[in-house]
Design an enzyme around this catalytic site. Structure first.
Site, PDB file in Angstrom:
ATOM      1  N   CYS A   2      14.715  -8.675   3.677  1.00 10.63           N
ATOM      2  CA  CYS A   2      14.234  -7.213   3.161  1.00 10.63           C
ATOM      3  C   CYS A   2      15.588  -6.966   1.980  1.00 10.63           C
ATOM      4  CB  CYS A   2      14.684  -6.217   4.175  1.00 10.63           C
ATOM      5  SG  CYS A   2      13.418  -6.684   5.683  1.00 10.63           S
ATOM      6  N   ARG A  27      14.414 -12.359  -2.842  1.00  7.98           N
ATOM      7  CA  ARG A  27      14.797 -12.399  -1.412  1.00  7.98           C
ATOM      8  C   ARG A  27      13.657 -12.784  -0.437  1.00  7.98           C
ATOM      9  NH1 ARG A  27      19.976 -10.044  -0.513  1.00  7.98           N
ATOM     10  NH2 ARG A  27      19.564  -9.123   1.629  1.00  7.98           N
ATOM     11  N   TRP A  75      10.485  -7.738   4.710  1.00 13.47           N
ATOM     12  CA  TRP A  75       9.967  -9.157   5.173  1.00 13.47           C
ATOM     13  C   TRP A  75       9.696  -9.043   6.547  1.00 13.47           C
ATOM     14  CZ3 TRP A  75      11.565 -13.319   8.191  1.00 13.47           C
ATOM     15  CH2 TRP A  75      11.029 -14.443   8.078  1.00 13.47           C
ATOM     16  N   ASN A  99      17.488  -2.745   6.582  1.00 15.61           N
ATOM     17  CA  ASN A  99      17.497  -4.495   6.698  1.00 15.61           C
ATOM     18  C   ASN A  99      18.251  -4.912   7.823  1.00 15.61           C
ATOM     19  OD1 ASN A  99      17.774  -7.102   5.844  1.00 15.61           O
ATOM     20  ND2 ASN A  99      19.216  -6.799   4.422  1.00 15.61           N
ATOM     21  N   GLY A 100      17.545  -5.784   8.513  1.00 17.43           N
ATOM     22  CA  GLY A 100      18.164  -6.278   9.851  1.00 17.43           C
ATOM     23  C   GLY A 100      17.285  -6.409  10.915  1.00 17.43           C
ATOM     24  N   GLU A 483      17.115 -33.455   0.970  1.00 18.75           N
ATOM     25  CA  GLU A 483      17.019 -32.366   0.103  1.00 18.75           C
ATOM     26  C   GLU A 483      15.752 -32.521  -0.591  1.00 18.75           C
ATOM     27  OE1 GLU A 483      17.792 -29.626  -0.018  1.00 18.75           O
ATOM     28  OE2 GLU A 483      17.651 -28.794  -1.930  1.00 18.75           O
ATOM     29  N   LYS A 487      12.690 -29.660  -0.671  1.00 20.60           N
ATOM     30  CA  LYS A 487      12.348 -29.128  -2.162  1.00 20.60           C
ATOM     31  C   LYS A 487      10.784 -29.118  -2.053  1.00 20.60           C
ATOM     32  CE  LYS A 487      15.021 -27.146  -2.752  1.00 20.60           C
ATOM     33  NZ  LYS A 487      16.191 -26.852  -2.323  1.00 20.60           N
ATOM     34  N   GLU A 490       8.732 -27.080   0.453  1.00 19.94           N
ATOM     35  CA  GLU A 490       8.958 -25.444   0.280  1.00 19.94           C
ATOM     36  C   GLU A 490       8.245 -25.040  -0.868  1.00 19.94           C
ATOM     37  OE1 GLU A 490      13.470 -25.524  -1.041  1.00 19.94           O
ATOM     38  OE2 GLU A 490      12.532 -23.690  -0.025  1.00 19.94           O
ATOM     39  N   HIS A 506      10.228 -48.254  13.302  1.00 22.45           N
ATOM     40  CA  HIS A 506      10.233 -48.035  14.500  1.00 22.45           C
ATOM     41  C   HIS A 506       9.289 -46.986  14.863  1.00 22.45           C
ATOM     42  CE1 HIS A 506      13.710 -50.804  15.025  1.00 22.45           C
ATOM     43  NE2 HIS A 506      14.048 -50.171  14.011  1.00 22.45           N
ATOM     44  N   LYS A 605      15.139 -15.655   0.609  1.00 23.24           N
ATOM     45  CA  LYS A 605      16.281 -16.298   0.132  1.00 23.24           C
ATOM     46  C   LYS A 605      17.453 -16.166   1.049  1.00 23.24           C
ATOM     47  CE  LYS A 605      18.671 -18.040  -3.232  1.00 23.24           C
ATOM     48  NZ  LYS A 605      18.418 -19.635  -3.467  1.00 23.24           N
TER      49      LYS A 605
HETATM   50  C1  F6R Z   1      16.134 -23.999   0.320  1.00 25.62           C
HETATM   51  C2  F6R Z   1      17.118 -22.933   0.650  1.00 25.62           C
HETATM   52  C3  F6R Z   1      17.366 -22.767   2.089  1.00 25.62           C
HETATM   53  C4  F6R Z   1      18.735 -22.587   2.329  1.00 25.62           C
HETATM   54  C5  F6R Z   1      19.267 -21.915   3.620  1.00 25.62           C
HETATM   55  C6  F6R Z   1      20.598 -21.550   3.848  1.00 25.62           C
HETATM   56  O1  F6R Z   1      15.732 -24.311  -0.993  1.00 25.62           O
HETATM   57  O2  F6R Z   1      17.344 -22.476  -0.223  1.00 25.62           O
HETATM   58  O3  F6R Z   1      17.228 -23.753   2.983  1.00 25.62           O
HETATM   59  O4  F6R Z   1      19.592 -23.283   1.863  1.00 25.62           O
HETATM   60  O5  F6R Z   1      18.351 -21.006   4.067  1.00 25.62           O
HETATM   61  O6  F6R Z   1      20.910 -20.506   2.956  1.00 25.62           O
HETATM   62  P1  F6R Z   1      22.316 -19.965   2.838  1.00 25.62           P
HETATM   63  O7  F6R Z   1      22.973 -21.188   1.839  1.00 25.62           O
HETATM   64  O8  F6R Z   1      22.386 -18.784   1.797  1.00 25.62           O
HETATM   65  O9  F6R Z   1      23.183 -19.926   3.916  1.00 25.62           O
END
Ligand code: F6R
Length: 610
Positions: A2, A27, A75, A99-100, A483, A487, A490, A506, A605
């Site tokens: 949020c 976000r 959200w 938010n929360g 990673e 990427k 997602e 395996h 985010k």
């Molecule tokens: C993926 C991504 C997430 C963040 C994860 C941790 O592209 O961005 O996997 O890395 O949510 O977020 P932070 O780094 O803000 O703790």
């Protein structure tokens, strides 16, 4: 997650709120709403969907017209995304955005229902609005009623509040969830994050837990603690400008941020180099501290955790210190064996991730030292850690992390080199050599972006029809491919897994069918032949192989459909180069599938709730 904004000043409040919320879109959200004072009345507009849906609705139903108000992007957590569940929520005299998560909302709701109060939505937020309204109806003092209310709440919250009896004033309070107070000329703001208000002001206060802010146009900002005492705050200034939060001609934030990586590395690494060697003294890290470290745990979520995987391989290899990498949501609940002498490294772009924060607090409780690697200045993780290394990626807007991950890698190297030297595992010559190579990475990353964009684009066209694919590699290549796989999934929504190449036999190799794409990363000389054997195994079973290796590698005939070559470089640092085509492949796949690259479905985010 949020986003919250609030405004008092001389501008059209609805326009400011919508524009500020637009800057928080990154976000992630599924509904939006605003509440604005029209003379003495609070006028609410809210809608399921995106901000454009809210704007359309306001065109038809009328836009709240005034100079003070609050806004929100939601959200969904409690209750589906719908007009009713969207914020703001109201009691008789109180309207707020949140938010929360309120953990004890059920008990509070029961109490309020017993007082004859009725609820319209399924949200925990409406419970807060009604509770605050309940206290306000008894106490008649907004700040005191905020104090009484927050004392009852369990969980995390940042609240933007307006009271009908106090037109043109905005109130705010927070615990755990982030909130800043923007300070302008005859206008003031609240926001979940600085990018929301940077077009209006660069000056802001950080609100501490349970502090209450009162904003008005003429009286400025006053902040109180939970005992109703005035608090004096230090004014901070954001050191980046509005361009940092705009697309600057790029079609998406993600590709802009990929291109910003060389600068981000320079900004992060250069200030930490002295006499050709890393110097982390200003972060409270010195050879004495490093020599006394027993075990290291790197704890984080998602991409941040993946940077820790690369860190593990590098630290263990050159500093000969044991490193465990843990997912924060697992670490915090598995009663980890940690204590005095151990170092917990928490990695986080936002510095607000709920699980990472909880893991850090647990580690502290158990007597371990904590080191935070964080991008967002003044965030909770940054403030609570014993030691802190800021990454200087600037604001990362795209949900899919690229430049923040890249600079997390660069800090892993700085730390590993300094640790290895402090522990006597490398001599000064090697120490300086590694550092000089790290200093070359911005230029190398720039070169790799230029050299691999076209082929990454081509490769992505081959992935469009895939249901699933594998990333394979060994050692550092395996750590990095985790990673790459995240990427891709997602933002392209194509299922993928990253696998240690030697583990395929395996079980997982049974998944290989004709034309299934396999992205094989084989950049480490010592493991090259081994990985090539694994590639042959998948090729023999019909896989479409995309191989990433170094220039000059001897690639056996017919084992790969595409070969993407990376310039030769110091091998330990190659993850910083190879992650570029992995990011580009994911990016172009998402673009070609017509997906919302910067705001992939269901994702937020900054994950400030569990
Ligand atoms: C993926 C991504 C997430 C963040 C994860 C941790 O592209 O961005 O996997 O890395 O949510 O977020 P932070 O780094 O803000 O703790």
């Amino acid at each position: 997650m949020c986003g919250i904004v609030g405004y008092v000043g001389h501008r059209d409040c609805s326009d400011v709120l919508v524009s500020a919320l637009t800057r928080l879109e990154y976000r992630g959200y599924d509904s939006a709403g605003i509440a604005v004072f029209e003379n003495d009345k609070i006028n609410v507009a809210k809608s399921k969907g995106k901000l454009k849906d809210l704007v359309e609705k306001m065109k038809i139903e009328g836009k709240p017209d005034g100079f003070a108000g609050i806004g929100h992007t939601r959200w969904a957590t409690h209750g589906e995304p719908s007009d009713i569940n969207s914020h703001p929520h109201s009691g008789a005299k109180v309207t707020l955005v949140h938010n929360g998560i309120i953990e004890n909302y059920k008990e509070l709701k029961e109490f309020l229902e017993n007082q004859g109060r009725e609820f319209l939505s399924d949200t925990d937020t409406e419970v807060v609005a009604q509770l605050l309204d309940y206290y306000y109806s008894h106490i008649n003092d907004p700040i005191r009623s905020i104090i009484e209310t927050t004392q009852e709440l369990k969980g995390s919250f940042a609240l933007g509040i307006v009271f009908e009896d106090f037109p043109n004033k905005v109130f705010a309070v927070r615990r755990e969830s982030p909130l800043i107070i923007g300070v302008g000329e005859d206008e003031n703001f609240i926001a979940s994050d600085v990018p929301a208000i940077i077009q209006y002001t660069k000056n802001y206060y950080l609100l501490e837990h349970d502090e209450i802010a009162v904003l008005s146009k003429n009286e400025g900002v006053r902040v109180f603690d939970s005992h109703y005492q005035i608090v004096s705050k230090e004014l901070k200034t954001a050191d980046w400008d509005v361009d940092a939060v705009g697309k600057c001609g790029y079609p998406h934030y993600m590709i802009k941020e990929i291109n910003e990586q060389p600068t981000a590395i320079k900004n992060t690494v250069l200030p930490r180099i002295k006499d050709g060697m890393p110097c982390l003294d200003e972060c409270n890290i010195n050879p004495e501290v490093l020599r006394n470290i027993r075990n290291i745990y790197i704890v984080a979520c998602g991409s941040a955790m993946h940077s820790g995987m690369v860190g593990k391989y590098v630290i263990e290899d050159i500093a000969r210190t044991a490193v465990t990498v843990d997912i924060a949501s697992e670490f915090r609940y598995r009663n980890p064996i940690i204590g005095k002498g151990d170092l917990i490294i928490i990695v986080s772009q936002s510095g607000e991730t709920a699980d990472s924060l909880a893991a850090m607090r647990l580690a502290k409780e158990k007597g371990a030292k904590t080191l935070a690697i964080v991008n967002a200045m003044g965030s909770t993780i940054a403030r609570e850690a014993d030691m802190l290394i800021y990454t200087h990626a600037g604001p990362e807007i795209s949900v899919a992390s690229t430049k923040a991950y890249m600079v997390q890698l660069s800090v892993m190297y700085l730390f590993a080199f300094e640790l290895a030297f402090a522990k006597g595992q490398i001599d000064e010559e090697k120490y300086k050599y590694y550092t000089s190579k790290l200093l070359e990475t911005p230029e190398m990353v720039e070169k790799v972006i230029a050299q691999t964009t076209e082929i990454s684009q081509k490769i992505s066209t081959k992935l469009l029809t895939a249901d699933s694919l594998l990333y394979i590699g060994r050692g550092l290549d395996y750590a990095l491919s985790m990673e790459g796989s995240l990427k891709l999934k997602e933002i392209s929504y194509i299922h993928s897994e990253s696998y240690a190449a030697g583990e395929l036999k395996h079980g997982t190799i049974s998944l290989i069918t004709k034309d299934m794409p396999v992205i094989a990363v084989a950049t480490q000389s010592a493991l090259y032949e081994k990985t090539v054997s694994n590639i042959k195994e998948v090729k023999a079973r019909g896989a479409k192989v995309i191989m990433i290796c170094q220039e000059g590698n001897d690639v056996p005939k017919d084992i790969a459909d595409y070969v993407l070559k990376i310039p030769n470089f110091e091998e330990i640092l190659l993850p910083m180069l190879v992650c570029v085509p992995l990011q580009l492949i994911a990016y172009y796949t998402s673009v070609q599938k017509g997906n919302d690259v910067d705001q992939p479905r269901n994702l937020a985010k900054s994950v400030t709730v569990e």
